[in-house]
Design an enzyme around this catalytic site. Structure first.
Site, PDB file in Angstrom:
ATOM      1  N   ASN A  52       0.864  -1.179   0.000  1.00 40.68           N
ATOM      2  CA  ASN A  52       0.000   0.000   0.000  1.00 40.68           C
ATOM      3  C   ASN A  52       0.904   1.234   0.000  1.00 40.68           C
ATOM      4  O   ASN A  52       1.515   1.551   1.014  1.00 40.68           O
ATOM      5  CB  ASN A  52      -0.897  -0.037   1.252  1.00 40.68           C
ATOM      6  CG  ASN A  52      -1.740   1.212   1.405  1.00 40.68           C
ATOM      7  OD1 ASN A  52      -1.825   2.041   0.504  1.00 40.68           O
ATOM      8  ND2 ASN A  52      -2.382   1.354   2.569  1.00 40.68           N
ATOM      9  N   TRP A  53       0.976   1.881  -1.160  1.00 45.44           N
ATOM     10  CA  TRP A  53       1.886   3.041  -1.275  1.00 45.44           C
ATOM     11  C   TRP A  53       1.306   4.288  -0.613  1.00 45.44           C
ATOM     12  O   TRP A  53       1.988   5.300  -0.522  1.00 45.44           O
ATOM     13  CB  TRP A  53       2.171   3.337  -2.750  1.00 45.44           C
ATOM     14  CG  TRP A  53       3.004   2.298  -3.439  1.00 45.44           C
ATOM     15  CD1 TRP A  53       3.474   1.122  -2.911  1.00 45.44           C
ATOM     16  CD2 TRP A  53       3.480   2.349  -4.792  1.00 45.44           C
ATOM     17  NE1 TRP A  53       4.203   0.440  -3.855  1.00 45.44           N
ATOM     18  CE2 TRP A  53       4.231   1.172  -5.032  1.00 45.44           C
ATOM     19  CE3 TRP A  53       3.339   3.270  -5.835  1.00 45.44           C
ATOM     20  CZ2 TRP A  53       4.836   0.898  -6.251  1.00 45.44           C
ATOM     21  CZ3 TRP A  53       3.945   2.993  -7.059  1.00 45.44           C
ATOM     22  CH2 TRP A  53       4.690   1.815  -7.251  1.00 45.44           C
ATOM     23  N   LYS A  54       0.040   4.230  -0.238  1.00 44.23           N
ATOM     24  CA  LYS A  54      -0.639   5.384   0.376  1.00 44.23           C
ATOM     25  C   LYS A  54      -0.457   6.633  -0.506  1.00 44.23           C
ATOM     26  O   LYS A  54      -0.438   6.505  -1.721  1.00 44.23           O
ATOM     27  CB  LYS A  54      -0.133   5.596   1.803  1.00 44.23           C
ATOM     28  CG  LYS A  54      -0.229   4.315   2.639  1.00 44.23           C
ATOM     29  CD  LYS A  54      -0.055   4.565   4.088  1.00 44.23           C
ATOM     30  CE  LYS A  54      -0.076   3.238   4.836  1.00 44.23           C
ATOM     31  NZ  LYS A  54      -0.053   3.412   6.260  1.00 44.23           N
TER      32      LYS A  54
ATOM     33  N   HIS B  52      -9.490   0.618   5.309  1.00 44.45           N
ATOM     34  CA  HIS B  52      -8.182   0.879   5.938  1.00 44.45           C
ATOM     35  C   HIS B  52      -8.403   1.811   7.131  1.00 44.45           C
ATOM     36  O   HIS B  52      -9.246   2.719   7.081  1.00 44.45           O
ATOM     37  CB  HIS B  52      -7.226   1.512   4.921  1.00 44.45           C
ATOM     38  CG  HIS B  52      -5.812   1.532   5.418  1.00 44.45           C
ATOM     39  ND1 HIS B  52      -5.365   2.464   6.325  1.00 44.45           N
ATOM     40  CD2 HIS B  52      -4.757   0.707   5.176  1.00 44.45           C
ATOM     41  CE1 HIS B  52      -4.085   2.218   6.605  1.00 44.45           C
ATOM     42  NE2 HIS B  52      -3.698   1.154   5.913  1.00 44.45           N
TER      43      HIS B  52
ATOM     44  N   GLU C   7      -6.841   4.259   8.121  1.00 45.93           N
ATOM     45  CA  GLU C   7      -6.684   5.686   7.811  1.00 45.93           C
ATOM     46  C   GLU C   7      -7.953   6.252   7.176  1.00 45.93           C
ATOM     47  O   GLU C   7      -8.225   7.449   7.277  1.00 45.93           O
ATOM     48  CB  GLU C   7      -5.436   5.896   6.920  1.00 45.93           C
ATOM     49  CG  GLU C   7      -4.166   5.729   7.757  1.00 45.93           C
ATOM     50  CD  GLU C   7      -2.942   5.260   7.007  1.00 45.93           C
ATOM     51  OE1 GLU C   7      -2.926   5.310   5.767  1.00 45.93           O
ATOM     52  OE2 GLU C   7      -1.987   4.824   7.681  1.00 45.93           O
TER      53      GLU C   7
ATOM     54  N   GLU D 237      -5.001  -5.476  10.779  1.00 45.48           N
ATOM     55  CA  GLU D 237      -4.010  -4.417  10.964  1.00 45.48           C
ATOM     56  C   GLU D 237      -4.266  -3.708  12.291  1.00 45.48           C
ATOM     57  O   GLU D 237      -5.077  -2.772  12.357  1.00 45.48           O
ATOM     58  CB  GLU D 237      -4.127  -3.401   9.824  1.00 45.48           C
ATOM     59  CG  GLU D 237      -3.881  -3.973   8.461  1.00 45.48           C
ATOM     60  CD  GLU D 237      -3.318  -2.931   7.504  1.00 45.48           C
ATOM     61  OE1 GLU D 237      -2.242  -3.145   6.976  1.00 45.48           O
ATOM     62  OE2 GLU D 237      -3.964  -1.876   7.340  1.00 45.48           O
TER      63      GLU D 237
ATOM     64  N   GLY E 181       2.598   1.976  10.815  1.00 42.79           N
ATOM     65  CA  GLY E 181       3.522   3.098  10.643  1.00 42.79           C
ATOM     66  C   GLY E 181       4.205   3.545  11.918  1.00 42.79           C
ATOM     67  O   GLY E 181       4.804   4.618  11.965  1.00 42.79           O
TER      68      GLY E 181
ATOM     69  N   SER F 183       3.739  -2.380  10.348  1.00 46.09           N
ATOM     70  CA  SER F 183       5.197  -2.315  10.491  1.00 46.09           C
ATOM     71  C   SER F 183       5.900  -3.635  10.158  1.00 46.09           C
ATOM     72  O   SER F 183       6.857  -4.012  10.821  1.00 46.09           O
ATOM     73  CB  SER F 183       5.575  -1.834  11.898  1.00 46.09           C
ATOM     74  OG  SER F 183       5.088  -0.522  12.100  1.00 46.09           O
TER      75      SER F 183
ATOM     76  N   GLY G  50       2.859  -1.318   4.277  1.00 37.87           N
ATOM     77  CA  GLY G  50       2.842   0.116   3.999  1.00 37.87           C
ATOM     78  C   GLY G  50       4.249   0.607   3.683  1.00 37.87           C
ATOM     79  O   GLY G  50       4.766   0.421   2.585  1.00 37.87           O
ATOM     80  N   GLY G  51       4.900   1.199   4.684  1.00 35.24           N
ATOM     81  CA  GLY G  51       6.205   1.838   4.504  1.00 35.24           C
ATOM     82  C   GLY G  51       7.217   0.987   3.742  1.00 35.24           C
ATOM     83  O   GLY G  51       7.883   1.488   2.830  1.00 35.24           O
TER      84      GLY G  51
END
Ligand code: PEP
Length: 253
Positions: free
Chosen positions: A11-13, A99, A101, A169, A175, A215, A236-237
């Site tokens: 997920n590049w967000k 998600h 977010e 998640e 993150g 993470s 993610g990251g």
């Protein structure tokens, strides 16, 4: 015994301009080419603005494209939104819904998420349905109640193992550099699978992929993703660094 194919999605967000997306996708494609084990399903979910560019770099490769969200309506007056049919039309096979977010920043509750998931399924997309508890909910021992409510409230009736992936998640791990321990992840994944029995029956529950997100890094991927009920990861990251993302993919092979 049921064997579930591993699933890893990046997920590049809200990261990357065209040149960044293109070089990240190309770098990943060249690494994945060397992977002879095709037993991992690989997806990347770039921002909407990069779907076309990234999609062209992924053409004919093992890596599939996913959207990060969709609206529940098919068309209409929804400024700034993208419908499931548009996500599909842009070349996606998958879409993330629910998600944390989106749940937090856009106040999306289970009812909205369920409608989005239904729209995605109607349009032939596979959903990556995210669920997870906050730190406070974990501390106050509400994790299972929250997870149960999220599954019952947001999983569409037509969800099956072939069109749905659940992403557990824990919000406190997204993150933050904090991860669930492998045994904490396994405990909740097992609980999710048990809850799924009530929604989709025992056979489908055994087949449905439940992936972990929060993470995940090359250093912890093998232990986390190696748990019996953990069928891969939503990353993610670490998905923004092709060598890290590839190393996570390799830990599933
Ligand atoms: C995510 O946002 O889905 C996620 C898991 O992020 P990170 O890997 O950066 O914690």
């Amino acid at each position: 015994m049921v064997t579930r194919r591993s699933f890893v999605a990046g997920n590049w967000k809200m990261n990357g301009l065209k040149k960044d997306g293109l070089s990240l996708a190309k770098s990943l494609v060249s690494k994945v080419k060397k992977l002879d084990n095709s037993n991992v399903e690989i997806v990347i979910c770039p921002p909407f603005t990069l779907l076309a560019t990234t999609g062209s770099a992924l053409k004919g490769t093992k890596i599939k494209l996913g959207g990060q969200d969709c609206h529940f309506s098919n068309t209409g007056s929804h400024t700034g939104d993208i419908s499931a049919s548009m996500v599909k039309d842009a070349g996606c096979k998958y879409v993330i819904v629910g998600h944390s977010e989106r749940r937090i920043n856009h106040r999306e509750g289970n009812d909205i998420i369920k409608k989005k998931a239904e729209a995605a399924l109607l349009n032939g997309l596979t959903i990556i349905l995210c669920i997870g508890e906050t730190l406070n909910q974990r501390i106050t021992k509400k994790t299972q109640t929250v997870i149960r409510r999220q599954i019952v409230g947001s999983l569409p009736k037509s969800s099956r193992s072939k069109n749905t992936i659940i992403a557990y998640e824990p919000i406190w791990a997204i993150g933050t550099g904090k991860t669930a321990t492998p045994s904490q992840a396994q405990e909740i994944h097992k609980f999710i699978r048990y809850q799924l029995v009530k929604c989709i029956g025992p056979s489908e529950s055994k087949k449905m992929r439940i992936v972990y997100g929060g993470s995940v890094k090359p250093e912890n991927a093998k232990a986390l993703l190696g748990q019996p009920d953990v069928d891969g990861g939503l990353i993610g990251g670490a998905s923004l660094v092709s060598s890290d993302f590839f190393s996570i993919i390799q830990s599933c092979s």
